[in-house]
Design a protein around this motif. Structure first.
Motif, PDB file in Angstrom:
ATOM      1  N   PHE A  42       0.832  -1.205   0.000  1.00  0.00           N
ATOM      2  CA  PHE A  42       0.000   0.000   0.000  1.00  0.00           C
ATOM      3  C   PHE A  42       0.866   1.253   0.000  1.00  0.00           C
ATOM      4  O   PHE A  42       0.591   2.203  -0.729  1.00  0.00           O
ATOM      5  CB  PHE A  42      -0.932   0.034   1.221  1.00  0.00           C
ATOM      6  N   ARG A  43       1.898   1.253   0.821  1.00  0.00           N
ATOM      7  CA  ARG A  43       2.784   2.421   0.908  1.00  0.00           C
ATOM      8  C   ARG A  43       3.447   2.741  -0.423  1.00  0.00           C
ATOM      9  O   ARG A  43       3.828   3.882  -0.676  1.00  0.00           O
ATOM     10  CB  ARG A  43       3.853   2.201   1.983  1.00  0.00           C
ATOM     11  N   SER A  74      -9.653   4.897   0.029  1.00  0.00           N
ATOM     12  CA  SER A  74     -10.750   5.784   0.440  1.00  0.00           C
ATOM     13  C   SER A  74     -11.387   5.397   1.772  1.00  0.00           C
ATOM     14  O   SER A  74     -11.817   6.275   2.512  1.00  0.00           O
ATOM     15  CB  SER A  74     -11.817   5.858  -0.647  1.00  0.00           C
ATOM     16  N   VAL A  75     -11.452   4.109   2.087  1.00  0.00           N
ATOM     17  CA  VAL A  75     -12.168   3.666   3.280  1.00  0.00           C
ATOM     18  C   VAL A  75     -11.246   3.404   4.472  1.00  0.00           C
ATOM     19  O   VAL A  75     -11.647   3.584   5.617  1.00  0.00           O
ATOM     20  CB  VAL A  75     -13.001   2.399   2.959  1.00  0.00           C
ATOM     21  N   TYR A  76     -10.014   3.005   4.213  1.00  0.00           N
ATOM     22  CA  TYR A  76      -9.083   2.619   5.272  1.00  0.00           C
ATOM     23  C   TYR A  76      -7.783   3.424   5.211  1.00  0.00           C
ATOM     24  O   TYR A  76      -6.697   2.855   5.041  1.00  0.00           O
ATOM     25  CB  TYR A  76      -8.737   1.135   5.156  1.00  0.00           C
ATOM     26  N   PRO A  82      -0.267   4.098   7.086  1.00  0.00           N
ATOM     27  CA  PRO A  82      -0.024   4.279   8.514  1.00  0.00           C
ATOM     28  C   PRO A  82       1.319   4.962   8.774  1.00  0.00           C
ATOM     29  O   PRO A  82       2.284   4.727   8.053  1.00  0.00           O
ATOM     30  CB  PRO A  82      -0.004   2.848   9.054  1.00  0.00           C
ATOM     31  N   ARG A  83       1.330   5.825   9.774  1.00  0.00           N
ATOM     32  CA  ARG A  83       2.616   6.377  10.217  1.00  0.00           C
ATOM     33  C   ARG A  83       3.417   5.278  10.899  1.00  0.00           C
ATOM     34  O   ARG A  83       4.642   5.222  10.788  1.00  0.00           O
ATOM     35  CB  ARG A  83       2.398   7.518  11.202  1.00  0.00           C
ATOM     36  N   SER A  84       2.703   4.433  11.651  1.00  0.00           N
ATOM     37  CA  SER A  84       3.327   3.295  12.323  1.00  0.00           C
ATOM     38  C   SER A  84       2.257   2.252  12.612  1.00  0.00           C
ATOM     39  O   SER A  84       1.063   2.541  12.553  1.00  0.00           O
ATOM     40  CB  SER A  84       3.994   3.738  13.627  1.00  0.00           C
ATOM     41  N   VAL A 101      -4.017  -5.225  15.063  1.00  0.00           N
ATOM     42  CA  VAL A 101      -2.900  -4.369  14.675  1.00  0.00           C
ATOM     43  C   VAL A 101      -3.252  -2.940  15.091  1.00  0.00           C
ATOM     44  O   VAL A 101      -4.266  -2.394  14.643  1.00  0.00           O
ATOM     45  CB  VAL A 101      -2.620  -4.437  13.154  1.00  0.00           C
ATOM     46  N   GLY A 102      -2.435  -2.367  15.943  1.00  0.00           N
ATOM     47  CA  GLY A 102      -2.613  -0.973  16.322  1.00  0.00           C
ATOM     48  C   GLY A 102      -1.960  -0.090  15.282  1.00  0.00           C
ATOM     49  O   GLY A 102      -0.836  -0.355  14.840  1.00  0.00           O
ATOM     50  N   LEU A 103      -2.666   0.928  14.861  1.00  0.00           N
ATOM     51  CA  LEU A 103      -2.189   1.819  13.805  1.00  0.00           C
ATOM     52  C   LEU A 103      -2.198   3.259  14.274  1.00  0.00           C
ATOM     53  O   LEU A 103      -3.075   3.661  15.043  1.00  0.00           O
ATOM     54  CB  LEU A 103      -3.105   1.736  12.580  1.00  0.00           C
ATOM     55  N   ILE A 104      -1.251   4.014  13.794  1.00  0.00           N
ATOM     56  CA  ILE A 104      -1.315   5.467  13.870  1.00  0.00           C
ATOM     57  C   ILE A 104      -1.481   5.913  12.422  1.00  0.00           C
ATOM     58  O   ILE A 104      -0.613   5.674  11.587  1.00  0.00           O
ATOM     59  CB  ILE A 104      -0.047   6.097  14.493  1.00  0.00           C
ATOM     60  N   GLY A 105      -2.634   6.486  12.132  1.00  0.00           N
ATOM     61  CA  GLY A 105      -2.966   6.859  10.766  1.00  0.00           C
ATOM     62  C   GLY A 105      -2.217   8.083  10.287  1.00  0.00           C
ATOM     63  O   GLY A 105      -1.472   8.717  11.047  1.00  0.00           O
ATOM     64  N   PRO A 106      -2.410   8.438   9.033  1.00  0.00           N
ATOM     65  CA  PRO A 106      -1.706   9.589   8.460  1.00  0.00           C
ATOM     66  C   PRO A 106      -2.068  10.905   9.138  1.00  0.00           C
ATOM     67  O   PRO A 106      -1.285  11.853   9.111  1.00  0.00           O
ATOM     68  CB  PRO A 106      -2.136   9.583   6.996  1.00  0.00           C
TER      69      PRO A 106
END
Length: 140
Positions: A42-43, A74-76, A82-84, A101-106
């Motif tokens: 994705f990245r 668009s949805v996720y 993710p930043r991390s 999975v814990g995410l820190i979003g953009p």
């Protein structure tokens, strides 16, 4: 302050580790590799690679890699860029395993992704679904 929030969130995810069903270390590692590889795809906007980690039901639902990538974008957004991210517990849910999975979003917001993992006949693990839950912020 952001590092503290990520660490607190990761500890929260790991809290149920002792209650996990018996899952082999090889399966646990393979599942983490699949999720990590899809996030990497994705990245890099690599639709074909990202789509390759999807289970047959997901592939049938979206038809092709470009439609799948457009939906995730668009949805996720927290999964797409993710930043991390930090792996949490792996639990059994009916015929699948669920990887937290814990995410820190953009945007810097915390989220929890619940990946449904499916073991295929060829021995590989594929992502059969992903539910995204907004996590409460730990920042003041």
């Amino acid at each position: 302050m952001r590092v503290g929030a990520v660490a607190a969130f990761a500890l929260c995810l790991a809290g149920n580790a002792h209650a996990q069903p018996a899952v082999s270390d090889a399966d646990r590692a393979a599942i983490r590799e699949v999720v990590t590889a899809q996030i990497a795809a994705f990245r890099h906007d690599d639709a074909v690679a990202a789509f390759s980690f999807a289970a047959p039901n997901i592939k049938a639902r979206f038809g092709d890699a470009q439609h799948f990538l457009a939906m995730v974008r668009s949805v996720y957004p927290a999964v797409f860029r993710p930043r991390s991210f930090t792996f949490g517990s792996l639990t059994r849910e009916a015929s699948t395993l669920q990887q937290k999975v814990g995410l820190i979003g953009p945007d810097g917001a915390s989220a929890l992704a619940l990946y449904s993992m499916e073991h295929e006949a060829d021995g590989t693990w594929r992502i059969a679904g992903c539910a995204l839950i907004k996590a409460p912020s730990r920042e003041i």
